[in-house]
Write a protein that holds these residues in place. Structure first.
Motif, PDB file in Angstrom:
ATOM      1  N   UNK A  18      -2.314 -14.915 -57.796  1.00 52.43           N
ATOM      2  CA  UNK A  18      -1.329 -15.679 -57.026  1.00 52.43           C
ATOM      3  C   UNK A  18      -1.009 -16.991 -57.723  1.00 52.43           C
ATOM      4  N   UNK A  19      -2.042 -17.674 -58.174  1.00 52.93           N
ATOM      5  CA  UNK A  19      -1.845 -18.958 -58.863  1.00 52.93           C
ATOM      6  C   UNK A  19      -0.986 -18.768 -60.115  1.00 52.93           C
ATOM      7  N   UNK A  20      -1.250 -17.718 -60.891  1.00 55.16           N
ATOM      8  CA  UNK A  20      -0.496 -17.444 -62.111  1.00 55.16           C
ATOM      9  C   UNK A  20       0.970 -17.148 -61.793  1.00 55.16           C
ATOM     10  N   UNK A  21       1.201 -16.357 -60.763  1.00 57.10           N
ATOM     11  CA  UNK A  21       2.568 -16.029 -60.362  1.00 57.10           C
ATOM     12  C   UNK A  21       3.315 -17.283 -59.901  1.00 57.10           C
ATOM     13  N   UNK A  22       2.662 -18.128 -59.126  1.00 61.44           N
ATOM     14  CA  UNK A  22       3.302 -19.362 -58.663  1.00 61.44           C
ATOM     15  C   UNK A  22       3.628 -20.279 -59.840  1.00 61.44           C
ATOM     16  N   UNK A  23       2.743 -20.345 -60.816  1.00 59.67           N
ATOM     17  CA  UNK A  23       3.017 -21.154 -62.010  1.00 59.67           C
ATOM     18  C   UNK A  23       4.223 -20.605 -62.754  1.00 59.67           C
ATOM     19  N   UNK A  24       4.359 -19.299 -62.778  1.00 59.42           N
ATOM     20  CA  UNK A  24       5.470 -18.645 -63.472  1.00 59.42           C
ATOM     21  C   UNK A  24       6.821 -19.055 -62.889  1.00 59.42           C
ATOM     22  N   UNK A  25       6.894 -19.231 -61.571  1.00 58.88           N
ATOM     23  CA  UNK A  25       8.162 -19.635 -60.933  1.00 58.88           C
ATOM     24  C   UNK A  25       8.178 -21.128 -60.604  1.00 58.88           C
ATOM     25  N   UNK A  26       7.156 -21.842 -61.064  1.00 58.64           N
ATOM     26  CA  UNK A  26       7.019 -23.283 -60.807  1.00 58.64           C
ATOM     27  C   UNK A  26       6.990 -23.577 -59.305  1.00 58.64           C
ATOM     28  N   UNK A  27       6.313 -22.687 -58.570  1.00 60.47           N
ATOM     29  CA  UNK A  27       6.272 -22.807 -57.116  1.00 60.47           C
ATOM     30  C   UNK A  27       4.969 -23.382 -56.613  1.00 60.47           C
ATOM     31  N   UNK A  28       5.004 -23.784 -55.349  1.00 63.34           N
ATOM     32  CA  UNK A  28       3.795 -24.272 -54.692  1.00 63.34           C
ATOM     33  C   UNK A  28       3.830 -23.859 -53.232  1.00 63.34           C
ATOM     34  N   UNK A  29       2.646 -23.606 -52.692  1.00 66.30           N
ATOM     35  CA  UNK A  29       2.532 -23.258 -51.282  1.00 66.30           C
ATOM     36  C   UNK A  29       2.678 -24.541 -50.475  1.00 66.30           C
ATOM     37  N   UNK A  30       3.614 -24.555 -49.524  1.00 62.51           N
ATOM     38  CA  UNK A  30       3.780 -25.736 -48.683  1.00 62.51           C
ATOM     39  C   UNK A  30       3.391 -25.477 -47.233  1.00 62.51           C
ATOM     40  N   UNK A  31       3.188 -24.188 -46.882  1.00 65.78           N
ATOM     41  CA  UNK A  31       2.764 -23.864 -45.528  1.00 65.78           C
ATOM     42  C   UNK A  31       2.157 -22.467 -45.512  1.00 65.78           C
ATOM     43  N   UNK A  32       1.239 -22.284 -44.583  1.00 62.11           N
ATOM     44  CA  UNK A  32       0.676 -20.955 -44.402  1.00 62.11           C
ATOM     45  C   UNK A  32      -0.798 -20.914 -44.743  1.00 62.11           C
ATOM     46  N   UNK A  33      -1.399 -19.798 -44.485  1.00 57.75           N
ATOM     47  CA  UNK A  33      -0.761 -18.594 -43.965  1.00 57.75           C
ATOM     48  C   UNK A  33      -0.587 -18.647 -42.449  1.00 57.75           C
ATOM     49  N   UNK A  34       0.442 -17.977 -41.971  1.00 54.78           N
ATOM     50  CA  UNK A  34       0.626 -17.817 -40.540  1.00 54.78           C
ATOM     51  C   UNK A  34      -0.312 -16.710 -40.071  1.00 54.78           C
ATOM     52  N   UNK A  35      -0.319 -16.440 -38.788  1.00 57.39           N
ATOM     53  CA  UNK A  35      -1.145 -15.356 -38.246  1.00 57.39           C
ATOM     54  C   UNK A  35      -0.774 -14.013 -38.879  1.00 57.39           C
ATOM     55  N   UNK A  36       0.480 -13.876 -39.317  1.00 57.83           N
ATOM     56  CA  UNK A  36       0.946 -12.641 -39.952  1.00 57.83           C
ATOM     57  C   UNK A  36       0.695 -12.633 -41.458  1.00 57.83           C
ATOM     58  N   UNK A  37       0.104 -13.698 -41.990  1.00 63.33           N
ATOM     59  CA  UNK A  37      -0.178 -13.765 -43.423  1.00 63.33           C
ATOM     60  C   UNK A  37       0.981 -14.264 -44.263  1.00 63.33           C
TER      61      UNK A  37
END
Length: 73
Positions: A18-37
């Motif tokens: 997950x970390x590698x994929x997020x780096x690939x798109x220059x993304x970051x998690x800003x919320x979550x996970x919700x109850x639904x994941x």
């Protein structure tokens, strides 16, 4: 300018994948996970074409990502 995606990861995905994929798109998690994941991912994006390309990258990694959609502002 940024874009936000609603992303659900595969249960078998590792933190490293997950970390590698997020780096690939220059993304970051800003919320979550919700109850639904569901996680909210923020990525830098200059225009809708860039946003679509980053969404395509996420969707192509079906081994890591179960679902990914653009969140409308």
């Amino acid at each position: 300018q940024t874009a936000k995606f609603a992303v659900t990861f595969q249960a078998s995905s590792t933190e490293e994948q997950i970390r590698s994929l997020l780096q690939n798109v220059h993304g970051r998690v800003i919320d979550g996970p919700t109850a639904e994941g569901l996680y909210t991912i923020e990525v830098p994006s200059a225009d809708s074409s860039t946003t679509q390309k980053k969404l395509d990258v996420l969707k192509k990694r079906s081994d890591i990502v179960r679902s990914a959609d653009i969140l409308k502002p």
